[in-house]
Design an enzyme around this catalytic site. Structure first.
Site, short mmCIF file in Angstrom:
data_model
loop_
_atom_site.label_atom_id
_atom_site.label_comp_id
_atom_site.label_asym_id
_atom_site.label_seq_id
_atom_site.Cartn_x
_atom_site.Cartn_y
_atom_site.Cartn_z
N HIS A 83 63.00 -23.45 6.78
CA HIS A 83 62.52 -22.39 5.92
C HIS A 83 60.69 -21.77 6.01
CE1 HIS A 83 60.51 -25.58 3.07
NE2 HIS A 83 59.79 -24.30 1.93
N ASP A 219 66.46 -28.78 7.37
CA ASP A 219 65.32 -28.05 7.18
C ASP A 219 64.43 -28.35 8.52
OD1 ASP A 219 63.67 -25.63 6.19
OD2 ASP A 219 63.98 -26.74 4.11
N SER A 653 55.10 -28.08 2.60
CA SER A 653 56.64 -28.13 3.57
C SER A 653 56.28 -27.83 4.88
CB SER A 653 57.17 -26.39 3.04
OG SER A 653 57.97 -26.80 2.34
N1 ARG Z 1 62.08 -25.67 -2.15
C1 ARG Z 1 61.32 -25.79 -1.30
C2 ARG Z 1 59.74 -25.24 -1.28
O1 ARG Z 1 59.45 -24.99 -2.89
C3 ARG Z 1 62.61 -25.08 -0.28
C4 ARG Z 1 62.41 -24.00 -0.41
C5 ARG Z 1 63.37 -23.25 0.78
N2 ARG Z 1 64.99 -23.29 1.03
C6 ARG Z 1 65.59 -22.48 -0.02
N3 ARG Z 1 67.00 -23.07 -0.09
N4 ARG Z 1 65.12 -21.29 -1.18
O2 ARG Z 1 59.53 -23.98 -0.66
N1 ASP Z 2 59.15 -26.30 -0.57
C1 ASP Z 2 57.89 -27.08 -0.73
C2 ASP Z 2 56.77 -26.03 0.55
O1 ASP Z 2 57.27 -24.95 1.09
C3 ASP Z 2 57.11 -28.04 -0.68
C4 ASP Z 2 56.95 -28.03 -2.22
O2 ASP Z 2 56.63 -27.33 -2.87
O3 ASP Z 2 57.59 -29.75 -2.99
O4 ASP Z 2 56.08 -26.23 0.79
#
Ligand code: ARG
Ligand code: ASP
Length: 718
Positions: A83, A219, A653
C-alpha cells in the site's frame, strides 16, 4: 474485577506511560536500553543508533513522504508495503500492463521501472538544537513574533549544518516546542520498482479486512535505490548504479512466537498523546462522526461503480483506498476512546494537575484557558469538517474550487498557467464522463444535501424548504454549470483573460462554492485579496495559536509534575523505535485472538465472486502441494501475519519489525481496529500492530513469483 483494576491503573497513570506505550527517539534510546533488554532484546542501543558506526538506522528509510522502508541487500534493494508502493504501481499500470492486478517482477536490473517523483530519505545523524532554536526567545513575545524568530533561527542552523554537503537539514519541534531536534538527511531520487505481488495478494481482503485481525494480506512491494558512481544521490540516469547502503538488514526465518520481544523501527506520523479532555471529545465525538457519515455516502457510490467493470475499478481504486482507510480508522478510534472513557480519565487527571498548579503562576491558568479556546474552536472546526468532507467531496466541486481560485489571480501570466493546468484536469474529467458523471453528480448532491439537513448549509434555506427542493437546486447547478459541458469549459479556459473575470462567479457551481466557502471560513476574495468577514478567520487562527502556546506550557507542567516519568514525544514523522512483544488479544466478550495467521486462513476466506477474496490459481497450487519451501514455522505451517504490542501509527507502514537479535522478521503494515485509539491513548489490552511475516513475503517472491534473482540478493541468517 480485572476491568476495574485496569481502570484504576489507567487513572493513576494517565500521563505516565503504559507498558509498551511509546515511540522513542533513537539517539536517546540509552534510556530504554535496560528495559528493552529486560524484555528480551539481545543487542544494544548502540547497535540501533550510533553516530560513529554503521548501525541499524542506516538500513531504515523514509519511503516517499509518509511510509517507511528498509534495505535488505548490499545493492540497494528495499522492502516496503504494497500500500506504500500502491500509487507508484497504479501510475505505472494500464489495462494492458496491469501491474496492480497481475503483479510485476523485474528479472534483471534493466527491467526495473523508474518512479519519477518518488524519494527515499536516509537519516545521517540527529542532534538536539533546542538552545540554538530558542535563542533570543522571551516569554513576553506573542506567538507570531516567537514563531518568526524560531523560523529564522531554524533556517540559519539548518543552512550552516549542511553547508558544502549534499545533505538536507530538517528541524522539528518536540513536546509542543519545548525541545527541538535537527535531522541531517540524505535524499535519493532515483528509485525504481522491482517487484510487486498482484493486488489479490498485496491487498488481499481489501478494505473489508483493512484494520482487522485475523489478517492475511501480503502487503509488500520491492524497490531499488540508485546512486551516482560515487554512491551519492542523483536524479534518474541510465548510468546510475544500485546504491550500496552502509547497512542492510539480515533476515531471520525463525519468526517470533507468543511473548517474544520485537521492535519496530520507522517513521510514525502523528499522535496526540497529551491533548486535553475537550480536544479528545472534539475528535472522537464531534468531528469523527461527521467525517464517517459523509465518507459512507461517497464510498457507497464508488464501490458500486468499481463492481461494474475493470476500468472503473482501476479509476477509483486509489481514491477509495485512501477514503476508506480514514473512514474505518475513525470508527475504531471513536469506539475505543469511548470504551476507555478517555475524556473522563483526562478530566480526572486535569483536576489533579489543577490542584498541583494552583500555587504556580506559570501553570495556574493554563487548563481554564485551554478549555476556553476549545469552546471557541469547536463550532468553527465542525464547519470546516463539513466543508472538507461534503463541499470538497465531488470532483465537480473540486473543479469549481480551481475556477474560483482563477478569479483571484491578478497576474496575467499566472492566470494563464493556472488555466493550462485546469484544461488538463478538465480533459481528464471528461475522458470517461458518462460513467463518471453518474457517480460524481450523485456524490455532489447527496453529500451537500446531508450537510444541509444537518444545518451546515443555511444559505440554501432562502430557496429551499424541503430535501426535494435542495436536490433539485443542486441538480440544476450541476446541469447548468459550464463545468459539466466540456466544450464550454475548455473554450472558456483557452480564451480566458482578465476581462472574463466577472463571468467566473456567474457560473452556478463557482457561485455555490464561493457561498459555502465564505460561510465556512468567513473570508472572501475581493480583487485578489482575501477579506476576513466578521473576524471569523482571525478568531479561528487566534484560538489555534493560543492552543499551541498553552499546550507547550501544559506539557512542560506535566513533565515538571511527574519528574520520574520518561515521557515519549508525540510522533512527528521522525525516526522512532517502538518495542513490545508478540501477543494475541481479546477484542470482545467470548472472543480470543491468536497472535498469528497462516495460509489456511487465505483458503478459508477465498471467494471467487468477491474481488478482494479471489485466490490466484498459482497460490492454490502451491497450497495444495504444500510447496512452502523453507518458509514454514516449527509446526510446518506457512505463517502470513502476526500481531504484537508495539506502539505504531500511520507512517510506520513498511517499517521493519525486528527480533531480539536485530534481524528482520516482518514488515509492519497496520493496526487492529479495536486499538486504533492508540494515537490518543495506548491500551496494552487492545492495541496491536499487524506485521506481515517475512516468511510469507519471501515465499511469494521465491515460490509464487519465481524471482530467485531477488532471493539470491538477500542476507538470510542460517
Ligand atoms: N490501514 C493501513 C494504513 O493505515 C493500510 C491501508 C491500505 N489498505 C487499504 N485496504 N486501504 O495505512
Ligand atoms: N497502515 C498505517 C500506515 O500506512 C499504519 C498504521 O496506521 O498502523 O502507516
Amino acid at each position: 474485577m480485572k476491568k476495574i483494576l485496569f481502570f484504576l491503573f489507567v487513572i493513576a497513570t494517565v500521563t505516565t506511560t503504559f507498558a509498551d506505550e511509546g515511540m522513542w527517539i533513537p539517539m536517546l534510546l540509552g534510556k530504554n536500553e535496560a528495559d528493552m533488554q529486560k524484555q528480551g532484546m539481545r543487542i544494544t542501543a548502540k547497535d540501533i543508533y550510533d553516530i560513529n558506526n554503521a548501525c541499524l538506522k542506516d538500513a531504515v528509510v523514509l519511503f516517499g513522504g509518509g511510509c517507511t522502508g528498509e534495505y535488505v541487500s548490499k545493492q540497494g534493494l528495499l522492502f516496503t508495503n504494497h500500500h506504500c508502493g500502491y500509487s507508484q504501481i497504479a501510475a505505472r499500470s494500464t489495462l494492458e500492463h496491469n501491474y496492480l492486478a497481475n503483479g510485476f517482477w523485474a528479472k534483471s536490473f534493466s527491467e526495473e521501472i523508474p518512479c519519477p517523483g518518488l524519494t527515499v530519505t536516509r537519516l545521517v545523524r540527529m542532534e538536539d538544537v533546542t538552545t540554538q532554536v530558542l535563542e533570543g526567545i522571551s516569554n513576553d513575545m506573542d506567538e507570531k513574533e516567537r514563531n518568526a524568530l524560531i523560523n529564522e533561527n531554524i533556517k540559519k542552523i539548518g543552512d550552516k549544518a549542511v553547508e558544502g554537503t549534499h545533505y538536507k537539514a530538517v528541524i522539528k519541534p518536540f513536546y509542543y516546542g519545548n525541545q527541538y531536534f535537527m535531522y541531517i538527511n540524505e535524499v535519493f531520487s532515483d528509485v525504481r520498482l522491482v517487484g510487486t505481488p498482484p493486488s489479490n495478494i498485496g491487498k488481499f481482503g481489501g478494505d473489508t479486512d483493512n484494520w482487522m485481525w485475523p489478517r492475511h494480506t501480503g502487503d509488500f512491494s520491492v524497490f531499488r535505490v540508485y546512486a551516482d558512481k560515487d554512491n551519492k544521490p542523483a536524479p534518474y540516469s541510465a548510468d546510475n548504479q544500485p546504491y550500496k547502503p552502509l547497512k542492510h538488514l539480515t533476515i531471520s526465518l525463525k519468526g517470533a512466537e507468543q511473548n517474544d520481544f520485537t521492535f519496530v523501527f520507522g517513521y510514525p506520523g502523528t499522535t496526540q498523546r497529551y491533548i486535553t479532555s475537550d480536544a479528545v471529545e472534539l475528535i472522537a465525538n464531534v468531528t469523527n462522526p461527521v467525517r464517517i457519515a459523509l465518507r459512507t455516502i461517497r464510498l457507497d457510490h464508488y464501490n458500486n461503480a468499481m463492481n461494474q467493470d475493470a476500468a472503473q475499478r482501476l479509476k477509483y481504486s486509489s481514491t477509495v483506498a485512501s477514503i476508506a482507510n480514514g473512514w474505518k480508522k475513525w470508527q475504531g478510534e471513536t469506539i475505543g476512546v469511548n470504551r476507555l472513557e478517555v475524556p473522563k480519565m483526562k478530566r480526572e487527571f486535569e483536576q489533579k494537575f489543577q490542584q498541583w498548579a494552583n500555587d504556580k503562576p506559570e501553570y495556574r491558568d493554563v487548563l481554564p484557558q485551554l478549555a476556553q479556546n476549545y469552546a471557541t474552536l469547536k463550532p468553527l472546526e465542525l464547519k470546516r469538517t463539513y466543508f472538507n468532507e461534503a463541499v470538497m467531496a465531488s470532483d465537480f466541486m473540486k473543479r469549481a474550487y480551481a475556477m474560483w481560485q482563477l478569479e483571484s489571480i491578478l497576474d496575467n501570466e499566472e492566470a494563464k498557467a493556472h488555466c493550462e493546468k485546469l484544461i488538463k484536469t478538465n480533459e481528464k474529467y471528461f475522458t470517461d464522463f458518462e460513467k463518471h458523471t453518474i457517480v460524481d453528480k450523485a456524490i455532489f448532491i447527496e453529500t451537500f444535501t446531508y450537510m444541509w439537513q444537518k444545518g451546515f448549509a443555511p444559505y440554501l434555506d432562502k430557496k429551499c424548504h424541503s430535501k426535494a427542493d435542495v436536490e433539485k437546486l443542486l441538480s440544476n447547478v450541476y446541469e447548468k454549470s459550464m463545468l459539466t459541458h466540456k466544450d464550454k469549459v475548455i473554450s472558456f479556459l483557452k480564451s480566458y483573460n482578465s476581462k472574463k473575470k466577472s463571468k467566473i462567479r456567474k457560473d452556478p457551481a463557482v457561485d455555490l462554492f464561493n457561498t459555502a466557502h465564505s460561510y465556512t471560513f468567513g473570508e472572501e476574495y475581493k480583487l485578489g485579496e482575501l477579506i476576513d468577514l466578521n473576524n471569523h478567520r482571525d478568531t479561528y487562527r487566534t484560538a489555534q495559536d493560543n492552543i499551541s502556546r498553552l499546550m507547550r506550557i501544559y506539557v512542560k507542567g506535566m513533565m515538571e509534575m511527574q519528574p520520574d516519568v520518561n515521557f515519549f514525544p508525540d510522533a512527528n514523522l521522525t525516526l522512532r523505535v517502538a518495542y513490545g512483544h508478540v501477543d494475541g488479544f481479546k477484542p470482545k466478550d467470548g472472543v480470543s485472538y491468536k497472535p498469528y495467521t497462516t495460509i489456511e486462513g487465505i483458503m478459508q476466506k477465498e471467494n471467487p465472486d468477491i474481488y478482494d477474496y479471489v485466490v490466484e490459481p498459482r497460490l492454490k497450487e502451491l497450497y495444495n502441494n504444500k510447496d512452502f519451501g523453507t518458509y514454514t514455522n516449527s509446526k510446518g505451517e506457512l505463517p502470513v501475519c502476526f500481531i504484537a504490542t508495539n506502539h505504531t501509527t500511520g507512517g510506520n507502514s513498511g517499517s521493519p519489525v525486528i527480533n531480539a537479535d536485530g534481524q528482520l522478521i516482518g514488515l509492519n503494515f497496520d493496526r487492529c481496529w479495536e486499538g486504533t485509539m492508540s494515537d490518543i491513548l495506548f491500551d496494552p489490552e487492545y492495541c496491536r500492530n499487524i506485521t506481515l511475516d517475512i516468511r510469507y513475503c519471501l515465499f511469494i517472491i521465491d515460490k509464487f513469483a519465481g524471482a530467485q534473482n531477488l532471493i539470491n540478493e538477500l542476507d538470510i541468517a542460517k
